[in-house]
Design an enzyme around this catalytic site. Sequence first.
Site, PDB file in Angstrom:
ATOM      1  N   THR A  32     -15.851   0.989 -14.682  1.00 40.68           N
ATOM      2  CA  THR A  32     -15.927  -0.133 -13.741  1.00 40.68           C
ATOM      3  C   THR A  32     -16.408  -1.380 -14.464  1.00 40.68           C
ATOM      4  OG1 THR A  32     -16.900  -0.967 -11.684  1.00 40.68           O
ATOM      5  CG2 THR A  32     -18.259   0.552 -12.984  1.00 40.68           C
ATOM      6  N   SER A  33     -15.837  -2.515 -14.047  1.00 43.62           N
ATOM      7  CA  SER A  33     -16.269  -3.801 -14.638  1.00 43.62           C
ATOM      8  C   SER A  33     -17.615  -4.205 -14.045  1.00 43.62           C
ATOM      9  CB  SER A  33     -15.220  -4.871 -14.332  1.00 43.62           C
ATOM     10  OG  SER A  33     -15.005  -4.927 -12.921  1.00 43.62           O
ATOM     11  N   TYR A  64       0.836  -1.219   0.000  1.00 43.82           N
ATOM     12  CA  TYR A  64       0.000   0.000   0.000  1.00 43.82           C
ATOM     13  C   TYR A  64       0.857   1.251   0.000  1.00 43.82           C
ATOM     14  CZ  TYR A  64      -4.401  -2.457   0.358  1.00 43.82           C
ATOM     15  OH  TYR A  64      -5.483  -3.252   0.070  1.00 43.82           O
ATOM     16  N   CYS A 112       0.000   2.462  16.335  1.00 39.34           N
ATOM     17  CA  CYS A 112      -1.080   3.365  16.753  1.00 39.34           C
ATOM     18  C   CYS A 112      -0.592   4.198  17.943  1.00 39.34           C
ATOM     19  CB  CYS A 112      -2.295   2.529  17.169  1.00 39.34           C
ATOM     20  SG  CYS A 112      -3.590   3.514  17.965  1.00 39.34           S
ATOM     21  N   ALA A 153     -12.680   7.201 -20.527  1.00 40.28           N
ATOM     22  CA  ALA A 153     -13.354   8.235 -19.723  1.00 40.28           C
ATOM     23  C   ALA A 153     -12.799   9.619 -20.016  1.00 40.28           C
ATOM     24  CB  ALA A 153     -13.183   7.904 -18.241  1.00 40.28           C
ATOM     25  N   HIS A 209     -14.976   2.301  -0.923  1.00 40.26           N
ATOM     26  CA  HIS A 209     -13.928   1.345  -0.531  1.00 40.26           C
ATOM     27  C   HIS A 209     -12.801   2.000   0.250  1.00 40.26           C
ATOM     28  CE1 HIS A 209     -15.328  -1.506  -4.007  1.00 40.26           C
ATOM     29  NE2 HIS A 209     -16.135  -1.499  -2.976  1.00 40.26           N
ATOM     30  N   CYS A 240      -6.315   2.375  13.038  1.00 44.25           N
ATOM     31  CA  CYS A 240      -5.701   1.378  13.921  1.00 44.25           C
ATOM     32  C   CYS A 240      -6.321   0.007  13.636  1.00 44.25           C
ATOM     33  CB  CYS A 240      -5.948   1.770  15.390  1.00 44.25           C
ATOM     34  SG  CYS A 240      -5.394   0.493  16.525  1.00 44.25           S
ATOM     35  N   GLN A 289     -15.471   3.656  -6.239  1.00 44.15           N
ATOM     36  CA  GLN A 289     -14.896   2.431  -5.673  1.00 44.15           C
ATOM     37  C   GLN A 289     -13.385   2.605  -5.508  1.00 44.15           C
ATOM     38  OE1 GLN A 289     -16.938  -1.262  -7.683  1.00 44.15           O
ATOM     39  NE2 GLN A 289     -16.919   0.409  -9.175  1.00 44.15           N
TER      40      GLN A 289
HETATM   41  P1  OAD Z   1     -11.707  -3.237 -12.707  1.00 38.99           P
HETATM   42  O1  OAD Z   1     -10.248  -3.346 -12.972  1.00 38.99           O
HETATM   43  O2  OAD Z   1     -12.486  -4.465 -12.315  1.00 38.99           O
HETATM   44  O3  OAD Z   1     -12.433  -2.673 -14.008  1.00 38.99           O
HETATM   45  C1  OAD Z   1     -11.881  -1.557 -14.664  1.00 38.99           C
HETATM   46  C2  OAD Z   1     -12.832  -1.197 -15.782  1.00 38.99           C
HETATM   47  O4  OAD Z   1     -12.375   0.013 -16.373  1.00 38.99           O
HETATM   48  C3  OAD Z   1     -12.896  -2.247 -16.891  1.00 38.99           C
HETATM   49  O5  OAD Z   1     -14.256  -2.462 -17.218  1.00 38.99           O
HETATM   50  C4  OAD Z   1     -12.158  -1.583 -18.053  1.00 38.99           C
HETATM   51  O6  OAD Z   1     -12.715  -1.970 -19.310  1.00 38.99           O
HETATM   52  C5  OAD Z   1     -12.441  -0.117 -17.774  1.00 38.99           C
HETATM   53  N1  OAD Z   1     -11.440   0.813 -18.302  1.00 38.99           N
HETATM   54  C6  OAD Z   1     -10.131   0.607 -18.549  1.00 38.99           C
HETATM   55  N2  OAD Z   1      -9.548   1.741 -19.015  1.00 38.99           N
HETATM   56  C7  OAD Z   1     -10.543   2.695 -19.031  1.00 38.99           C
HETATM   57  C8  OAD Z   1     -10.596   4.066 -19.395  1.00 38.99           C
HETATM   58  N3  OAD Z   1      -9.502   4.717 -19.851  1.00 38.99           N
HETATM   59  N4  OAD Z   1     -11.784   4.718 -19.299  1.00 38.99           N
HETATM   60  C9  OAD Z   1     -12.894   4.071 -18.855  1.00 38.99           C
HETATM   61  N5  OAD Z   1     -12.912   2.766 -18.480  1.00 38.99           N
HETATM   62  C10 OAD Z   1     -11.744   2.099 -18.581  1.00 38.99           C
HETATM   63  O7  OAD Z   1     -11.897  -2.102 -11.612  1.00 38.99           O
HETATM   64  P2  OAD Z   1     -13.199  -1.809 -10.766  1.00 38.99           P
HETATM   65  O8  OAD Z   1     -14.441  -2.058 -11.557  1.00 38.99           O
HETATM   66  O9  OAD Z   1     -13.040  -0.457 -10.177  1.00 38.99           O
HETATM   67  O10 OAD Z   1     -12.443  -3.555  -4.681  1.00 38.99           O
HETATM   68  O11 OAD Z   1     -13.096  -2.894  -9.579  1.00 38.99           O
HETATM   69  C11 OAD Z   1     -14.068  -2.814  -8.572  1.00 38.99           C
HETATM   70  C12 OAD Z   1     -13.428  -3.282  -7.298  1.00 38.99           C
HETATM   71  O12 OAD Z   1     -12.796  -4.558  -7.490  1.00 38.99           O
HETATM   72  C13 OAD Z   1     -12.313  -2.399  -6.782  1.00 38.99           C
HETATM   73  O13 OAD Z   1     -12.789  -1.282  -6.089  1.00 38.99           O
HETATM   74  C14 OAD Z   1     -11.601  -3.350  -5.838  1.00 38.99           C
HETATM   75  C15 OAD Z   1     -11.587  -4.596  -6.697  1.00 38.99           C
HETATM   76  O14 OAD Z   1     -11.678  -5.756  -5.924  1.00 38.99           O
HETATM   77  C16 OAD Z   1     -11.816  -3.603  -3.454  1.00 38.99           C
HETATM   78  O15 OAD Z   1     -10.612  -3.481  -3.365  1.00 38.99           O
HETATM   79  C17 OAD Z   1     -12.734  -3.821  -2.304  1.00 38.99           C
END
Ligand code: OAD
Length: 244
Positions: free
Chosen positions: A186-187, A66, A145, A230, A118, A126, A100
């Site tokens: 987002t996927s 991180y 902490c 985007a 998230h 802590c 997210q």
């Molecule tokens: P993902 O990596 O699952 O999905 C990313 C999405 O962004 C995909 O659908 C890509 O096609 C799209 N993408 C890639 N480049 C892009 C761009 N330039 N413009 C627009 N879209 C683009 O990421 P998340 O959907 O955010 O959770 O994943 C959701 C959660 O899964 C995260 O918050 C994390 C992970 O587990 C936790 O950590 C709790």
Amino acid sequence: MFPDSVLAPLRAARRVAVLTGAGISAESGIPTFRDALTGLWARFRPEDLATPEAFARDPALVWRWYRERRQRLRTVEPNPGHRALVALEGRVPELTLITQNVDGLHARAGSRGVVELHGNITRVRCFAEDTPVEEWPDTEAVPACPRCGGPLRPDVVWFGEMLPPAALERARAAAGGCDVFLSVGTSNLVEPAASLPWLASARGAPVLIVNPTADGQRAGPGIHPLLGKAGVVLPALLREAWPE
Ligand code: OAD
């Protein structure tokens, strides 16, 4: 570039809800989770890094991962996609931005009142007390902490953990009460965020999906894929909806 079925509801909307994922930060140089080529998970197994068990097992490994991500954040900037959402805030009476992402880039771009489902890796809490800690040394070793001496952890939601209840409540209320729902980068695979667009469409609000691909995305009446990055689609959408 955009049909009137997209532009008219957006112009007329009083309340807009936006859900963003890792894709909106991709053009800032931050890898997404699932993109095969650059995705973070391609090099790590989430169970080894993003769970309370992983932290309890090897806090130094998790802290280091991180810390590297936080340090990388210092070298990246919000991109035109983040900035277009700031501009959208000035175009509609009520915009709720739900993310997210844990990178804090929406706030750095100027978005206000961001709902962080998230958490945020620039904050810590802590591990034992589960309470936020304001000041913490950005050390290589896992910091302690100041109150109880236990290890500090990133203030993010790990797999298997509950989302912050207040954030989830705000997100659900915004999705259930909006005139237009915008899903960006987002996927849409991870619950409970993945259900938010359908709270909106169940009430007849159009769902606009900004993503370079429609793969894996739900299709149907009222759901409008806006294919592209985007950082390109969002500025174009603002320009067409509200030409100067
Ligand atoms: P993902 O990596 O699952 O999905 C990313 C999405 O962004 C995909 O659908 C890509 O096609 C799209 N993408 C890639 N480049 C892009 C761009 N330039 N413009 C627009 N879209 C683009 O990421 P998340 O959907 O955010 O959770 O994943 C959701 C959660 O899964 C995260 O918050 C994390 C992970 O587990 C936790 O950590 C709790």
